[in-house]
Design an enzyme around this catalytic site. Structure first.
Site: not given
Length: 673
Positions: A463-464, A467, A470
């Protein structure tokens, strides 16, 4: 020696030279940064030329570089390595920074120039930047009269102080609330590695021969799923639930109530009925009513599913002689039911999830397969703490992309939870590439022992890193649009999408191997994990909605509406929302809801499930189009990950997906259809 922040870092990608930085450098650097930035703003307002994009908007984007370098490095520390000295600096700098921002947004001469800039002839990104500047100035109070602006400055200063106080009190109380045990029998059910980590944590805290279970930020604690001692489970959950509520100097409830009241007053100054209305006015959600409609649609089936799950848990607990199920029993018996119903024992998976393999052969491998990027560890580059590792990231053609920093272990100076932040933002205007960080809170094993992750910790790592991608893939001109600088209810979308690759067949087969034998995680176990994917979603959705609806309740207070008893307010808010289940406490309670009282998620915690609509629909697209392919990765990178906020995020989604998002994949994923 000169202050390292007063010039551009000579290191690759402008990584801050942490080996040369002392905490004593921060206050002088902030002072110099404030002065430099104000001088640059003054030069813009005094420019005799008529306001245009170049001499006003672009000039503001170029201004304040010393302040930016200092702030990005410093606020990385306040979350990840908040020593006493760092916390003292934060208390001093917080109000100064709030006042500095007000001095810019409430500068009438500057606002007049911003308002006068024409967008005629500008490219789409530049025109959007003008609109964003105007919106940010208006939302900061640029159109208020003198009295209104004076009050706005007071409110922002006080909120800055309170947010810092909340974060620091919570960190102290979380450390103080860690569960110290003296008898190894109380840890029965935990793995040998977990017990060794608990012993090492106790020794480091000065309690040699004991065992320490530190608390992570959410309510539910990982050990609750394994501990056989009901008394230990009770003590651990109550320690978590009572953070910020205890009658000591670190009680955070009064701070939360004051912050909510001040935010309501500030929203009223700007013409909004509540802070929630203000906060959601510039998000992708069309309105606050639309947010409530969605959450209201999800709550009843989530609670029904949680109650149905509870019946199965009660039956399992009765076999152990427990007649009345309690909240601290939920995780333990949920895992028992998962084992019985689906033949999945998630605690037995840890030997297959060793940190180095999870990173190199899982997280990085998936990114390489999808996007062609490669990772080379750079031991010659240092982070802000010895635990921090640095990787250089390159594109498939060998061209430079940026730096990725990983900070994976928990420590007393580190906030709970997991997050991504940036030290350097990509910008063609500034000629910079991204330097991004992932923080997790994994218990550190004794020296020489492997770091074995829980199933949920592996999900968090993926998940991290979503980021991080991104941020790394950002390809915009202006720093204000870079990477994750998108609306709060969109920012979680790319990170949630990246979770899908954890159990993708080629990926999980590559990294999920027993750390001793090297044997892969059996395929039938992976199949059973996926078959059990909706088990526990009643609990998970209900605890999440409890936090999201509590957040909105705090931020829908009317101006002048004071909360005398925050604990009662919380109970009433959960009851009114229909999610007040004794067995399912909210994921965050008021006392330790750092996201909304010391973070950027005030009235925006709904964002996770709002983003998940886009995420679940995107997962369906990948599955329908061949999954983990370079073609799919390039499309997602080109149309969405690279765009930041340079175009409307929902337009970016439509460009990628080819249509508006559908909610049905989310409902199916969470067992709510």
């Amino acid at each position: 020696m000169s202050n390292p922040f007063l010039s551009t870092s000579p290191l690759p990608y402008q990584l801050p030279p942490f080996e040369q930085i002392s905490p004593d450098d921060y206050l002088p650097a902030f002072k110099a940064g404030f002065e430099e930035h104000l001088a640059e703003i003054d030069a813009i307002t005094r420019d005799p030329q008529a306001p245009d994009f170049g001499n006003t908007i672009a000039a503001m984007e170029l201004a304040g570089q010393t302040l930016a370098r200092t702030a990005y490095a410093f606020f990385t520390l306040t979350a990840a390595d908040a020593t006493d000295q760092v916390q003292a600096i934060q208390q001093e700098v917080g109000p100064q920074l709030a006042a500095h921002e007000d001095s810019i947004h409430l500068n009438k001469a500057l606002w007049a120039r911003v308002e006068a800039v024409s967008v005629e002839g500008l490219d789409a990104e530049s025109a959007r930047l003008v609109d964003e500047y105007r919106r940010s100035f208006i939302r900061a109070g640029a159109r208020l009269d003198d009295d209104g602006q004076a009050r706005m400055r007071e409110l922002n200063s006080r909120l800055s102080v309170l947010g810092t106080d909340y974060a620091q009190k919570l960190l102290r109380d979380t450390n103080a609330s860690a569960l110290l045990l003296t008898d190894a029998a109380d840890l029965d059910g935990l793995s040998a590695d977990d017990i060794a980590s608990a012993a090492a944590a106790a020794a480091e805290a000065g309690s040699e021969g004991s065992y320490l279970l530190p608390l992570i930020l959410p309510t539910s604690q990982p050990a609750l799923a394994s501990l056989t001692s009901r008394e230990t489970r009770r003590r651990l959950l109550e320690a978590s639930l009572n953070r910020g509520f205890r009658a000591n100097d670190d009680n955070t409830l009064a701070i939360a109530a004051e912050m909510a009241a001040l935010r309501a007053e500030r929203a009223a100054l700007l013409g909004f009925a509540s802070h929630a209305e203000f906060a959601t006015d510039n998000q992708t959600a069309p309105s606050l009513d639309a947010i409530h409609a969605m959450l209201g649609k999800l709550a009843p089936p989530a609670v029904r599913n949680a109650n149905a799950e509870a019946e199965l848990l009660r039956a399992a607990a009765r076999r152990d002689g427990i007649e009345e199920l309690a909240a601290w029993d939920w995780s333990y018996y949920s895992e028992q039911v998962r084992r019985e119903k689906f033949s999945v024992d998630r605690s037995a998976l840890r030997p297959y999830f060793e940190l180095e393999r999870v990173l190199a052969d899982g997280v990085f491998y998936a990114a390489n397969r999808l996007y062609g990027i490669s990772f080379t560890e750079r031991p010659d580059l240092s982070g802000y703490h010895p635990d921090v590792r640095v990787w250089e990231v390159k594109n498939e053609d060998g061209s430079a992309l940026g730096l990725f920093l990983g900070d994976y272990y928990t420590r007393d100076t580190k906030a709970g939870g997991a997050w991504m932040n940036s030290l350097v933002h990509q910008s063609a205007l500034l000629g910079t590439q991204a330097v991004v960080i992932n923080n997790l809170n994994i218990p550190k094993p004794p020296a020489g022992e492997p770091t074995l992750l829980s199933f949920d910790e592996v999900v968090t790592a993926f998940h991290e890193f979503g980021h991080a991608l991104h941020g790394l893939f950002s390809d915009v001109t202006y720093p204000q649009f870079s990477g994750t600088a998108v609306p709060r209810d969109f920012v979680e979308y790319p990170s949630q999408v990246n979770e899908m690759w954890m159990l993708w067949p080629e990926v999980v087969a590559n990294f999920a191997r027993h750390h001793v034998t090297g044997e892969p995680l059996p395929g039938e176990i992976i199949d059973r994990i996926e078959a059990a994917s909706t088990w526990g979603e009643g609990f998970g959705t209900t605890e999440y909605l409890g936090a999201a609806l509590l957040d909105l309740a705090w931020h829908e207070l009317s101006p002048g509406e004071a909360v005398a008893d925050p604990q009662q307010f919380e109970a009433d808010a959960l009851a009114l929302a229909g999610v007040a289940l004794d067995l399912v406490p909210p994921r965050y309670r008021t006392g330790y809801f750092k996201h909304i009282f010391a973070g950027g998620y005030a009235a925006a915690y709904y964002a996770y499930i709002w983003s998940e609509v886009l995420d679940a629909d995107t997962v369906e697209w990948f599955k329908d189009n061949g999954g983990l392919t370079r073609e799919n990765g390039e499309r997602f990178r080109r149309e969405l990950l690279s765009r930041g906020n340079s175009i409307d995020p929902l337009e970016a989604f439509r460009n990628f997906r080819g249509r508006e998002a559908a909610i049905e994949p989310l409902l199916h994923r969470r067992g709510l259809d």
